[in-house]
Design an enzyme around this catalytic site. Structure first.
Site, PDB file in Angstrom:
ATOM      1  N   HIS A 179     -42.647  64.416  29.228  1.00  0.00           N
ATOM      2  CA  HIS A 179     -41.437  65.223  29.029  1.00  0.00           C
ATOM      3  C   HIS A 179     -41.439  65.842  27.623  1.00  0.00           C
ATOM      4  O   HIS A 179     -41.050  66.992  27.444  1.00  0.00           O
ATOM      5  CB  HIS A 179     -40.185  64.345  29.173  1.00  0.00           C
ATOM      6  CG  HIS A 179     -40.021  63.692  30.515  1.00  0.00           C
ATOM      7  ND1 HIS A 179     -40.164  62.342  30.704  1.00  0.00           N
ATOM      8  CD2 HIS A 179     -39.730  64.212  31.735  1.00  0.00           C
ATOM      9  CE1 HIS A 179     -39.941  62.043  31.979  1.00  0.00           C
ATOM     10  NE2 HIS A 179     -39.693  63.165  32.633  1.00  0.00           N
ATOM     11  N   VAL A 210     -49.807  65.111  30.898  1.00  0.00           N
ATOM     12  CA  VAL A 210     -50.113  64.181  29.804  1.00  0.00           C
ATOM     13  C   VAL A 210     -50.487  62.834  30.432  1.00  0.00           C
ATOM     14  O   VAL A 210     -49.832  62.374  31.366  1.00  0.00           O
ATOM     15  CB  VAL A 210     -48.896  64.010  28.869  1.00  0.00           C
ATOM     16  CG1 VAL A 210     -49.188  63.001  27.768  1.00  0.00           C
ATOM     17  CG2 VAL A 210     -48.499  65.354  28.266  1.00  0.00           C
TER      18      VAL A 210
END
Ligand code: AMP
Length: 273
Positions: free
Chosen positions: A34, A173
């Site tokens: 995020h 990620v």
């Protein structure tokens, strides 16, 4: 950082600001994935808005809505530290009434892959994203490639409904060992987490085969399935960027998608080749 829970108050606050607005919708339990969306939005916009809303309409009966991880205080700190200007933190009844207009996911693309095991999930996703985009009216909205089908359907909705927002895809990620970050990773015990590494390992197998010029998708999928064994596999698919099945990997136009279940947790991952 301004925190607002009421949609109309947020609309009023953002009205006539004359700034470019980057928006990141999330369901909270924020992690580095995020944060990379937030950082990208900060680089490209004058104002950054994050929403945290665990959207009930995208959970099917029996799914983890009631147990979805909630970390309100930590999330607020993370947003503030990451330089978020406005955090939108509504309750379910700020967003939904008992009788609602909604967006219907497309009959084909909304009901394959994750949509096959979670029928109706993407209608819930598109409905809430439509609402959130209408509340925030951002210049750009940022979505993770990790949820590739979600990203594809949102891009399609924006195009087909002639909406005025740029959808920006952001790379996945990962942990150092390859596991894609997900708020649901906390459900994994030590054994399941180890098993879950087979998901990113299977994607490595695919990219290694492609680098050796093995492009036949059936052959690649068979090797990926071997790598995933004995995980329960929801799907392993190789598609083009329009999410259509292909027989040969085409570099620059292929997405390789895996969904597998480790313990009781559904995990998604993909690579774009
Ligand atoms: P969620 O809170 O899980 O609904 O995710 C909010 C946004 O963050 C979505 O656009 C996700 O695709 C994105 N996201 C989730 N995990 C990752 C990750 N590991 N890397 C990059 N983006 C992610």
């Amino acid at each position: 950082m301004k925190i607002i829970s009421n949609p109309l108050e947020l609309k009023e606050y953002l009205k006539n600001n004359n700034k470019t607005v980057g928006f990141i919708p999330t369901m909270g339990a924020l992690h580095e994935g995020h944060i990379s969306l937030i950082n990208r939005a900060s680089e490209e916009n004058e104002l950054v808005v994050v929403s945290i809303f665990v959207n009930p309409t995208q959970f099917l009966k029996g799914e983890d809505l009631d147990n979805y991880p909630s970390r309100e205080q930590a999330d607020k700190k993370i947003c503030s530290f990451a330089g978020v200007d406005v955090l939108f933190y509504p309750n379910a009844d700020d967003i939904y009434t008992s009788d609602e207009v909604s967006v219907q996911a497309p009959n084909v693309r909304g009901y394959v892959l994750e949509g096959r095991s979670r029928p109706g999930h993407f209608s819930g996703v598109l409905t809430v994203v439509m609402k959130l985009l209408n509340i925030v009216s951002p210049t750009r909205a940022y979505f993770g490639k990790k949820d590739a089908q979600q990203l594809n359907l949102i891009t399609l909705m924006v195009k087909q409904l002639f909406m005025s927002v740029e959808i920006v895809p952001v790379d996945t990620v990962r942990e150092a060992d390859g596991l894609a970050l997900s708020s649901r990773n906390i459900y994994l015990n030590e054994y399941d987490r180890k098993e879950a590494l087979k998901i990113s390992a299977s994607l490595h197998v695919c990219s290694r085969m492609v680098s050796k010029n093995i492009l036949d998708t059936k052959e690649i999928i068979a090797s990926m399935r071997e790598t995933l064994y004995p995980l329960e596999i929801a799907y392993v698919e190789i598609l083009n960027r329009n999410f259509e099945k292909i027989e040969q990997v085409e570099i620059g136009d292929s997405v390789i998608l895996v969904e597998a279940i480790a313990g009781e947790t559904r995990l998604l991952d993909n690579i774009w080749l």
